[in-house]
Scaffold this active site. Structure first.
Site, PDB file in Angstrom:
ATOM      1  N   GLU A 114      41.628  24.475  39.013  1.00  0.00           N
ATOM      2  CA  GLU A 114      40.173  24.636  39.014  1.00  0.00           C
ATOM      3  C   GLU A 114      39.434  23.456  38.407  1.00  0.00           C
ATOM      4  OE1 GLU A 114      38.978  28.995  38.222  1.00  0.00           O
ATOM      5  OE2 GLU A 114      40.822  28.696  37.071  1.00  0.00           O
ATOM      6  N   HIS A 128      10.609  46.902  55.425  1.00  0.00           N
ATOM      7  CA  HIS A 128      11.501  48.032  55.678  1.00  0.00           C
ATOM      8  C   HIS A 128      11.937  48.102  57.137  1.00  0.00           C
ATOM      9  CE1 HIS A 128      10.338  50.281  51.788  1.00  0.00           C
ATOM     10  NE2 HIS A 128      11.538  49.781  51.688  1.00  0.00           N
ATOM     11  N   ASP A 187      35.092  26.591  41.212  1.00  0.00           N
ATOM     12  CA  ASP A 187      34.989  25.816  39.975  1.00  0.00           C
ATOM     13  C   ASP A 187      35.402  24.370  40.189  1.00  0.00           C
ATOM     14  OD1 ASP A 187      33.852  27.454  38.048  1.00  0.00           O
ATOM     15  OD2 ASP A 187      35.735  28.440  37.579  1.00  0.00           O
ATOM     16  N   CYS A 222      42.007  30.132  46.951  1.00  0.00           N
ATOM     17  CA  CYS A 222      41.365  31.449  46.849  1.00  0.00           C
ATOM     18  C   CYS A 222      39.883  31.343  46.514  1.00  0.00           C
ATOM     19  CB  CYS A 222      42.071  32.314  45.800  1.00  0.00           C
ATOM     20  SG  CYS A 222      42.159  31.567  44.164  1.00  0.00           S
TER      21      CYS A 222
END
Length: 819
Positions: free
Chosen positions: A677, A441, A701, A748
Site C-alpha cells: 500500500e 423524487h 492507498d 484488491c
C-alpha cells in the site's frame, strides 16, 4: 420532560469528550455525543425540522417543548460540501421518532472529516439536559438524554433606540457554520444590544446559532450586521471584527461543487440509459377551483377532511422507493405553515381549494427563491400534494394521466411522483422534462424502474410533436429529434448490443476467469460481512481477496473475543463454500477510533499509527486475531494478509507473533502475506516477497501516497487515478519483486473493479483481481476479451505514458478494438 433516543447506533460519549472545544466546552449548548457505526441518522423523538444544513452535515429539530436540538454529524464535516450526506427531510417537516433524517456514507465522511463523533445538544437557553447514556454502546433509539424546560421564557427587556450597523464580506472558506456561529453567539454575551444578521433577503438573531445556520452564509456573501441598544456600536464592531478576521477559517472555498449550486442549468441525466422511441407529450389539466368560499367553517372542514383523506391513501402499504416518498408526502399534508396559510385565506373568504393552491404556490416560490438546487427539486412534491388535496376537496379523482403508447418518450414540463407511479414503466422508453432536477423524487423512481431520464432540457422540448421519433442518451444528456434512418439503425444496434452483452455477462459470471488465450486469472470479491459473501458467490466470485475484519471491532466497547471472531470467520468461510478466503488483519487507526484502543488525535491519520503499526503496539490483539482465524477457517481456504507493511523488519515482528499463534493452536500454518500500500513496500517487494507467502496491492492507498494526494481532501481527490504512470510503475516493481521469489500477487483496491484497468493490470503480471461483487460479471467479461500478448504490450505502452489521461485513452482504444 422529553426523552431523546440515540439517533445512531454507536458509542455514547459525554459532550466534554468531543475533540473540539466549541462542543466540549458547551459553547453550542449542553448534550451528549455518539461515535456512530450505522449510516442512517434518525429522528431521536417526535419533532419538527427547523433546518437541514445546506451541506446536509447537520440538522436542527424543534421539540414539542420548544427546545432546539442540534445534531452535528462528525467534526469539520462542513468542508465536505455535502459529499457523503443525503437528506431525507426538508425544513418545516414534521418527523416521528425513528424517521430517517440523513443518510451518511460513513467511509466517505470518515476519509474527509476530522472525526465521525456526532454532538447532539440543545442549542437554545431555558432547558436542562439530563444524560442517560455515556461511555457505553447504544443502539439506535436507546435512551440517550432527557430535556426539560426550566422556568418561564424570559421576556425581552426594553432597549434604547441607539443603533449601529455594518456590512461585511464573509471570508470563511466554508461560510458561517456551527463552529463560527457558536463563537459569534459567545462573543455577544457581554452585550445587551439586540444584534441581527441579514443576508439573502432573510434575517436572523445573531445570538441564536440555529438562526444563523438557517441563513446559509457562504464564502463571499455580503452580511449586514445591525444592532439596537445601549452598546450597539460596540457589539457591531466586535462581531464585524470577528467575522472579517476569519476566525481561523479564512481562505478560498473548497474546490468541490457547492451543494447550493443554482437549479440545474442545461439538460442533465437523472436516470441512466439509452433508448429510442416516439414522443409522447404528457399534459394533465389542473382542477378548476372557485375563488370565493361558502363560509369559513364549511371550507375549513372541507380542507381538513381532504387532508385526512390524502394522508389515509399515503399510509396504504407501498414498496421500495414509493414507500419512502409517501413518508415525505405525508409530511407535507401536516406542514403547519402550509395549513396555517390556507386557513388564513379561508378566513378571508376564499374557498378551500383556492386557499390550498395559493398556500402551496407561495411555498414553492419561497423555495425557488433560495437558489438551493436540492430544495428546488423538492418543489415538485408540493405541487403533487396540491393536486391530490384539491381533488379530494372537489370530491373527484385526481386527473388521470393519459396512457402512453409502447416505447414512448414521455415529454413533460415537470413530472410529479404520483403521475409517474400511475404509469406503466414497461411502456416508457425514456422520460424528458423541461424542468426538474437529477435528485428529485421522480428521478429516483425512474432510476429504480430502469427508465432513462433527462431533466432540465428546456422549454423547447415541449414543442416536439407527438409521434416524433427520438433517441435519448441519458448518460450524455443528449436528445436526437427526428433522427435519420442511419442514426435510428445505429441506435437500435447499440441497444441490442448492450442488452445482449448484459445477458451474456450474467450468464457467464459463474465461469472461471480466463483471458481470450486461456490464461487463468482469479476473480475474487472484497467483503465485509457474511451477507456480502452470499451476494459475491451469486455474482461469480471465485473467492474472497479481501475480508475487512475490522467490521467486528468498530461497534463495541471491548474488543471481540477470540471465540466470537472465530465463529464469524467460520460463517463467512462456510458461505464461500470452500472458495479461498483472504482475511486482512485489523486495519484501523486514528481516523477510526475505538474506545478500547485510546489514541491521541493525529494531524494526518493516513500517515499515522494505523494498520500493522497499530497492531504491533497491541500484540495481544493481533495474536488473538491470528488464533481466531486459524481456529475458524479451514486450512484449505485460509490466507492471512497484513495491512500497511513497509519493510521486512515490520513483517518479521508480525510473523513472530503468527508463529506463536500457530504453535498455541496446533492448527496448520496458513499462508501469511502482505498488502502493498506504500511506495516503500512496492520498491522493496523483492525483499518482502522473500519472507511473505503472497502479496496483494491495495491500490487506493498506494495511489494516494504515490501522488501525494489525500483521498479525503476535496482539492486533491480529483488527482487520484490509479492509472497514473507513477502508480503503474510501482505496481510493475511490486510484480517484479514477487516474481523473483515465485510469489502469487493480486490486487484488491478500486482499480481491480475497473474493467478499463483490467487489461493493464493483467499485462503487468497480476494473478488475481478482487473486486466489489456487483462489478464481477462485467470484469470477467472484459478479461475474456483480453489476449495476454496484447495485454503485455498495452501495459508496456502505459508505463511509457506521461499522464493518467494518456493511459485511459490508450486503454479505451485497446478495449474498443478487442470488442
Amino acid at each position: 420532560m422529553i426523552a431523546i433516543g440515540a439517533p445512531f447506533a454507536g458509542w455514547a460519549l459525554p459532550i466534554e469528550a468531543v475533540p473540539d472545544p466549541v462542543f466540549a466546552e458547551r459553547m453550542m449548548g449542553d448534550g451528549v455525543a455518539i461515535d456512530p457505526v450505522d449510516g442512517v441518522l434518525r429522528a431521536p423523538c417526535d419533532a419538527t425540522v427547523i433546518a437541514v444544513s445546506p451541506t446536509r452535515h447537520a440538522v436542527t429539530l424543534r421539540l414539542a417543548n420548544g427546545a432546539e436540538l442540534l445534531i452535528h454529524i462528525g467534526l469539520e464535516t462542513v468542508a465536505l460540501g455535502g459529499r457523503g450526506f443525503t437528506a431525507s427531510v426538508a425544513d418545516g417537516q414534521a418527523v416521528k421518532a425513528g424517521d430517517p433524517l440523513i443518510a451518511v456514507d460513513l467511509d466517505q465522511v470518515a476519509d474527509g472529516a476530522k472525526s465521525l463523533v456526532t454532538p447532539i445538544l440543545i442549542a437554545n437557553e431555558g432547558y436542562a439536559v439530563s444524560v442517560l447514556a455515556a461511555d457505553r454502546a447504544v443502539a439506535a433509539g436507546d435512551p440517550l438524554m432527557t430535556v426539560e424546560a426550566v422556568g418561564t421564557v424570559r421576556q425581552a427587556t426594553p432597549v434604547s433606540e441607539d443603533s449601529a450597523s455594518c456590512e461585511v464580506t464573509v471570508p470563511l472558506a466554508n461560510g458561517i457554520h456551527a463552529r463560527p456561529a457558536a463563537r459569534i453567539a459567545a462573543a455577544l454575551k457581554p452585550f445587551v444590544a439586540e444584534v441581527r444578521f441579514e443576508a439573502h433577503g432573510r434575517n436572523a438573531n445573531a445570538r441564536s446559532t440555529v438562526a444563523m445556520l438557517g441563513l446559509g452564509l457562504r464564502h463571499g456573501d455580503r452580511l449586514l450586521i445591525s444592532a439596537r441598544g445601549d452598546d450597539a456600536r460596540a457589539a457591531v464592531t466586535t462581531i464585524a471584527t470577528l467575522v472579517e478576521g476569519g476566525m481561523g477559517e479564512a481562505g478560498d472555498p473548497p474546490a468541490h461543487p457547492s451543494a447550493l449550486a443554482p437549479a440545474v442549468q442545461g439538460a442533465t441525466m437523472a436516470a441512466p440509459g439509452f433508448a429510442i422511441g416516439t414522443a409522447f407529450p404528457f399534459v394533465v389539466a389542473d382542477i378548476a377551483v372557485a375563488e370565493d368560499g361558502r363560509g369559513a367553517d364549511q371550507e375549513t372542514e372541507a380542507l381538513d377532511r381532504a387532508l385526512a383523506g390524502v394522508r389515509t391513501r399515503l399510509d396504504e402499504p407501498k414498496d421500495g422507493k414509493g414507500a419512502e416518498i409517501a413518508i415525505a408526502h405525508r409530511a407535507i399534508t401536516e406542514d403547519p405553515d402550509l395549513i396555517d396559510a390556507a386557513r388564513a385565506a379561508i378566513a378571508e373568504g376564499r374557498s378551500a381549494g383556492f386557499a390550498w393552491r395559493a398556500a402551496t404556490a407561495a411555498q414553492v416560490a419561497a423555495i425557488e427563491a433560495t437558489g438551493d438546487r436540492l430544495l428546488i427539486e423538492r418543489a415538485a412534491d408540493l405541487k403533487d400534494i396540491e393536486r391530490q388535496v384539491i381533488a379530494a376537496i372537489a370530491g373527484v379523482p385526481v386527473p388521470a394521466a393519459p396512457a402512453p403508447p409502447e416505447s414512448a418518450v414521455l415529454i413533460a414540463d415537470e413530472l410529479l411522483p404520483s403521475q409517474f407511479m400511475a404509469l406503466d414503466p414497461a411502456r416508457l422508453a425514456a422520460i424528458v422534462t423541461a424542468r426538474g432536477g437529477p435528485t428529485s423524487h421522480v428521478a429516483i423512481l425512474a432510476a429504480s424502474a430502469g427508465v432513462p431520464m433527462i431533466v432540465a432540457a428546456g422549454a423547447d422540448v415541449l414543442a416536439i410533436p407527438a409521434g416524433t421519433v427520438m433517441i435519448v442518451d441519458a448518460a450524455a444528456a443528449r436528445i436526437v429529434v427526428a433522427p435519420d434512418d442511419r442514426a435510428v439503425a445505429d441506435a437500435r444496434e447499440r441497444i441490442d448490443r448492450e442488452r445482449a452483452s448484459h445477458a451474456r455477462n450474467l450468464a457467464a459470471a459463474s465461469e472461471p476467469g480466463r483471458t481470450a488465450d486461456g490464461m487463468r486469472v482469479e476473480i475474487f470479491a472484497n467483503l465485509a460481512s457474511a451477507e456480502e459473501a452470499d451476494r459475491a458467490v451469486a455474482s461469480g466470485a471465485e473467492g474472497c481477496g479481501l475480508l475487512r475484519t475490522e467490521f467486528l471491532f468498530l461497534d463495541r466497547a471491548d474488543a471481540p473475543s477470540e471465540e466470537e471472531q472465530a465463529a464469524s470467520y467460520a460463517e463467512i468461510a462456510r458461505r464461500l463454500d470452500g472458495r479461498p478466503l483472504i482475511l486482512r488483519t485489523l486495519d484501523i487507526g486514528g481516523d477510526k477510533p475505538v474506545p478500547y484502543l485510546p489514541m491521541p488525535a493525529e494531524e494526518n491519520p493516513a500517515l499515522g499509527q494505523r494498520g500493522l503499526r497499530l497492531s504491533l503496539v497491541r500484540p495481544d490483539l493481533l495474536k488473538a486475531q491470528f488464533r481466531a482465524i486459524l481456529r475458524g477457517v479451514p486450512a484449505a481456504q485460509c490466507r492471512i494478509m497484513l495491512p500497511m507493511v513497509v519493510d521486512r523488519a515490520e513483517f518479521a515482528r508480525a510473523r513472530a507473533l503468527y508463529d506463536e499463534a500457530v504453535a498455541e493452536t496446533g492448527a496448520p500454518r496458513a499462508p501469511l502475506g502482505i498488502m502493498v500500500e506504500t511506495p516503500a513496500a512496492a520498491m522493496l517487494a523483492d525483499g518482502l516477497a522473500a519472507d511473505a507467502d503472497f502479496l496483494s496491492l491495495g491500490t487506493n492507498d498506494l495511489t494516494q501516497y504515490a501522488l501525494a494526494a489525500d483521498r479525503g481532501n476535496a482539492a486533491t481527490a480529483p488527482m487520484i487515478d490509479g492509472l497514473h504512470p507513477a502508480v503503474l510503475r510501482l505496481i510493475a516493481a511490486a510484480v517484479a519483486g514477487a516474481r523473483r521469489h515465485d510469489r502469487w500477487i493480486g490486487a484488491c483496491g478500486g482499480m481491480a473493479s475497473d474493467p478499463l484497468a483490467a487489461a493493464i493490470l493483467i499485462g503487468l503480471g497480476l494473478d488475481e483481481l478482487s473486486a466489489t461483487p456487483a462489478a464481477i460479471p462485467a470484469l470477467k467479461a472484459a478479461i475474456r476479451r483480453i489476449d495476454m500478448n496484447e495485454a503485455r504490450r498495452l501495459a508496456e505502452a502505459a508505463l511509457a505514458c506521461a499522464t493518467a489521461a494518456e493511459v485511459r485513452s490508450l486503454a479505451t482504444r485497446a478495449i474498443r478494438e478487442a470488442a
